[in-house]
Design an enzyme around this catalytic site. Structure first.
Site: not given
Ligand code: AMP
Ligand code: ZN
Length: 141
Positions: A102, A104
């Site tokens: 993903h 950001h």
């Molecule tokens: P990472 O640390 O790059 O794996 O970031 C994962 C991101 O996913 C974090 O910023 C979380 O806040 C976000 N996240 C986790 N679960 C969800 C969800 N159900 N809906 C939207 N964002 C999410």
């Protein structure tokens, strides 16, 4: 690769887990991060499950990158941001928590202090070139 049962982002892509969607097509989805680090913090994912960037086929990356490019301006403008960062964490050492690749999009405002620490240093003589050679070797294999 398609959905992975225990993966939260596969659940979101399949519509089984709710999210606040901002863009969707057959292969790419963008939605609001539930734990934002700035207003408008948005995630862009390929719908198919790949854990890391380096495991994504080039065409999946291209489609995802095209959506990031389309969305970045509107995301920043929607919150009156002066700029934005695009970030992709790969591996737990790099802060990856959700093991579905993903990106950001993080809107930024001057002086917001979101990434206050950027620990830049200088290589000793020859080290950058030695690492570059190793990277080029790995690229061949
Ligand atoms: P990472 O640390 O790059 O794996 O970031 C994962 C991101 O996913 C974090 O910023 C979380 O806040 C976000 N996240 C986790 N679960 C969800 C969800 N159900 N809906 C939207 N964002 C999410
Ligand atoms: Zn997944």
């Amino acid at each position: 690769m398609t959905g992975k049962a225990e993966c939260v982002f596969c659940g979101i892509a399949a519509g089984k887990i709710p999210c606040t969607r901002v863009y969707e097509d057959d292969r790419v989805l963008a939605f609001m991060d539930i734990g934002p680090i700035s207003d408008g913090h948005t995630l862009v994912i390929p719908k198919a499950h790949y854990e890391r960037l380096d495991q994504c086929p080039a065409e999946v990356l291209a489609e995802t990158a095209a959506v990031i490019g389309r969305l970045a301006g509107p995301v920043a403008e929607a919150v009156g941001a002066d700029g934005y960062n695009v970030l992709c964490n790969n591996g737990s050492a790099a802060g990856q928590v959700v093991e579905h690749v993903h990106f950001h999009i993080i809107p930024r405002k001057a002086g917001d202090g979101v990434f206050n620490r950027w620990p830049a240093f200088q290589y000793p003589q020859g080290k950058a070139e030695a690492i570059a050679e190793k990277i080029k070797e790995k690229l061949k294999s």
